[in-house]
Design an enzyme around this catalytic site. Structure first.
Site, PDB file in Angstrom:
ATOM      1  N   ALA A 237      42.555  45.739  43.129  1.00  6.46           N
ATOM      2  CA  ALA A 237      43.600  44.786  42.737  1.00  6.46           C
ATOM      3  C   ALA A 237      42.982  43.483  42.229  1.00  6.46           C
ATOM      4  CB  ALA A 237      44.529  44.544  43.917  1.00  6.46           C
ATOM      5  N   ARG A 238      42.702  42.591  43.132  1.00  2.71           N
ATOM      6  CA  ARG A 238      42.082  41.304  42.807  1.00  2.71           C
ATOM      7  C   ARG A 238      41.337  40.825  44.031  1.00  2.71           C
ATOM      8  NH1 ARG A 238      42.455  41.599  38.201  1.00  2.71           N
ATOM      9  NH2 ARG A 238      43.389  40.208  36.664  1.00  2.71           N
ATOM     10  N   GLU A 267      34.387  36.343  42.677  1.00  2.00           N
ATOM     11  CA  GLU A 267      33.520  37.090  41.765  1.00  2.00           C
ATOM     12  C   GLU A 267      33.208  36.273  40.516  1.00  2.00           C
ATOM     13  OE1 GLU A 267      36.350  40.424  41.282  1.00  2.00           O
ATOM     14  OE2 GLU A 267      36.413  39.921  39.142  1.00  2.00           O
ATOM     15  N   HIS A 285      34.028  45.007  38.833  1.00  2.00           N
ATOM     16  CA  HIS A 285      35.337  44.819  38.181  1.00  2.00           C
ATOM     17  C   HIS A 285      35.415  45.602  36.857  1.00  2.00           C
ATOM     18  CE1 HIS A 285      38.932  41.849  37.993  1.00  2.00           C
ATOM     19  NE2 HIS A 285      39.237  43.002  37.425  1.00  2.00           N
TER      20      HIS A 285
HETATM   21  C1  GLV Z   1      41.858  43.601  35.286  1.00  2.00           C
HETATM   22  O1  GLV Z   1      41.620  43.338  36.424  1.00  2.00           O
HETATM   23  C2  GLV Z   1      43.096  43.272  34.661  1.00  2.00           C
HETATM   24  O2  GLV Z   1      43.909  42.543  35.252  1.00  2.00           O
HETATM   25  O3  GLV Z   1      43.311  43.734  33.528  1.00  2.00           O
END
Ligand code: GLV
Length: 330
Positions: A237-238, A267, A285
């Site tokens: 997710a994040r 990050e 990521h």
């Molecule tokens: C990647 O994390 C996006 O939000 O596209």
């Protein structure tokens, strides 16, 4: 001709397409993230292309009064203060849909790599430690038939659930603020549960919620303590949705079996404790990073910017605007 700033390294072909409509300044090989440099380079620019960084907030907007469009090639837009942009008449767009299936592929792959200890065993092999076959050598957890828990059942969450249910015979449970339509629940065989039940029952938990102040540290020590000691956690997710320090400690103490992480708090820095535990698969990521999908994301950001600044066949109608009202006539 309007001037625009491309704040991230980008496909040459997409930059060329932007040059057909704008005077384009690029960032070279290094993305522009520092607020001071960004504000300086945005002077005189009407638009910019960004991704999950930099921060686009009220201060930046105030410093760049000529800015009219911020177009992101990411789907998550927690780095952009959309209400502040709307208040200043700045159009914002993101890049949904084009990355759903690719990101779900990666989420599933990361979950499988985590459950079956792929990184850990590869490091062992590369280090020359493989001397014999053993019944318990890197024995992990099955994926097929295990209970898949999905936290955040948006487009990507549903695509992961579909892979689990239809491809791997996994019972699917999920938690989301709003329940899915009954027909979709039936197609996925997915059952809504409250968050504590999700944590208690999932064999493999995959996190796909957008980041916001409300989802900050949605998974911390308390939540990890509810999970099965044999369970895995995968975060695509994040950073910030999971408390990385608490997770590193839970992995060290084997309170859960393993984790797969594609996103991190702060990050590209990674919490140092995560680098010292073996039972975690770490990736930088890259969940949406197939070449075809990254190109589609970049093209969509370009389409939005071209249209937002009144050019091209969709002039005035950017396809995935988050605040289309700023372009409404009158
Ligand atoms: C990647 O994390 C996006 O939000 O596209």
């Amino acid at each position: 001709m309007d001037k625009i700033l491309v704040t991230i390294p980008l496909f040459d072909e997409v930059v060329e397409r932007l040059r057909q409509h704008f005077e384009v300044e690029t960032c070279g090989e290094q993305a522009i993230t520092a607020p001071g440099e960004l504000a300086a380079r945005l002077q005189g620019k009407a638009g910019m292309v960004v991704a999950g960084t930099p921060q686009v907030d009220a201060l930046l907007l105030q410093a760049c009064p000529g800015l009219r469009a911020v177009c992101s090639m990411a789907v998550g837009y927690n780095n952009i203060d959309v209400p502040a942009c709307t208040a200043r008449g700045v159009l914002v767009s993101n890049a949904p849909d084009v990355l759903t299936e690719t990101t779900a592929d990666f989420g599933f792959a990361l979950m499988m790599a985590t459950a079956r200890r792929i990184s850990e065993s590869e490091h062992f092999l590369r280090a020359g430690q493989w001397t014999q076959w053993r019944y318990d050598l890197f024995a992990g957890a099955d994926v097929h038939g295990a209970t898949l828990g999905v936290l955040g059942m948006g487009r990507i969450g549903q695509a992961i659930a579909r892979r689990g249910a239809l491809g791997f015979g996994m019972p699917v449970i999920y938690h989301n603020r709003s329940r899915l339509d009954g027909a979709i629940e039936a197609e996925l065989g997915a059952r809504w549960v409250d968050k504590p039940s999700l944590l208690r029952e999932a064999d493999h938990l995959v996190i796909v919620v957008p980041y916001s102040p409300a989802s900050h540290h949605l998974i911390g020590a308390e939540e990890l303590a509810l999970m099965k000691p044999s369970a895995t956690l995968t975060n695509i997710a994040r950073g910030g949705v999971v408390d990385d320090a608490a997770l590193a400690e839970a992995l060290r103490a084997r309170r859960i079996a393993a984790a797969g992480l594609d996103v991190f708090e702060g990050e590209p820095s990674v919490h140092p404790a995560l680098l010292t535990v073996p039972n975690v698969v770490l990736t930088p990521h890259i969940a949406s990073a197939s070449l075809r999908t990254r190109r589609a994301m970049a093209d969509l950001a370009a389409d939005n910017l071209i249209a937002a600044l009144g050019r091209g066949p969709q002039a005035g109608r950017p396809p995935t605007a988050l605040n289309p009202e700023v372009l409404a006539p009158g």
